[in-house]
Design a protein around this motif. Sequence first.
Motif: not given
Length: 312
Positions: A152-170
């Motif tokens: 669960r912790r690692q899946s949240r880390n993956f999601k956080r990284f994905a959110d960071d990448v997508l949010e940076v562009g915005q």
Amino acid sequence: MPLTLLAAAGVGVIWLVDISTGPDFGFAIFYLIPIGLVSWWLGRASSMLIALLSTAAWIWADLVARPSVALSASLWNGLTRAAIFLMLGLLIDQVRRERVALRSVDAHREESLALIAHTLRRSAGEIESAIPDLTRAPALSAAERRAIDELRRQSRNFKRFADDVLEVGQLEAGRFRLNRERFDLSEFVATLVKETDRERLQLVAESDPVWVDADPERLRTAIEHIFNNALRFSPPGSTVHVTVGQRENRARVLVKDQGVGLARSHIDVIFRKYGRIETAATRDKIGVGLGLYVSRLVVEAHRDLPLSSHQA
């Protein structure tokens, strides 16, 4: 073509000034101006043309201003200046080409990261949706429950990284809107402390509410990144102190850890895009240098809600 003609006219103006001032003043360096501008804006072919035109203009001006000098000497001096003019044009054009290539590589990297981020976020969502089924299995051992918690912790880390990448562009492009709400920052941070790591994060807040007008979701992202960064770079089991208050009518969140330490010159680096400080103590820490950059962009977007972070 109009810019090339304009540069040629500039060479003509320099030539007129050159022959008007006589042999006591040299104007060869001024021919570099149109050559450099044309090379940067129009490329190699036009810069070579202007460089040759400048060489001819300089030789002509030299013959007019110094008639006593032998023609062979003027031609030799002209050829040396031609070499300088041509080399300048080639160097500036090379810098321009490399700059364009780097921008293309950067754009391709961002597109690739966005694709990876979308894939990671989808995979993390599928893992999260499967975890409840795993936890309902009968007679799970302690090791199996720890493995599920780690999953669960690692899946949240993956999601956080994905959110960071997508949010940076915005955030960089300004393609977002702050959904501001009025809330108590002290209570808000207290909730984040409990959700992040209530054992290691120690909160000190003012007794009076600290009211802010901010986007709670984006502010949550910014503060969580700072919390996680402090926890990741601190010794296991150490305490990270979080203080919420206000100064000069501005909200203030101070995070102080017992980590590896940073020089003052490193503060600007870690808040840059992909900013990381590579030392023997941090080399094994996982991260790409986006978390604190996202925090900075979120805080700058609020502008009137400065957030202060310090790593001891």
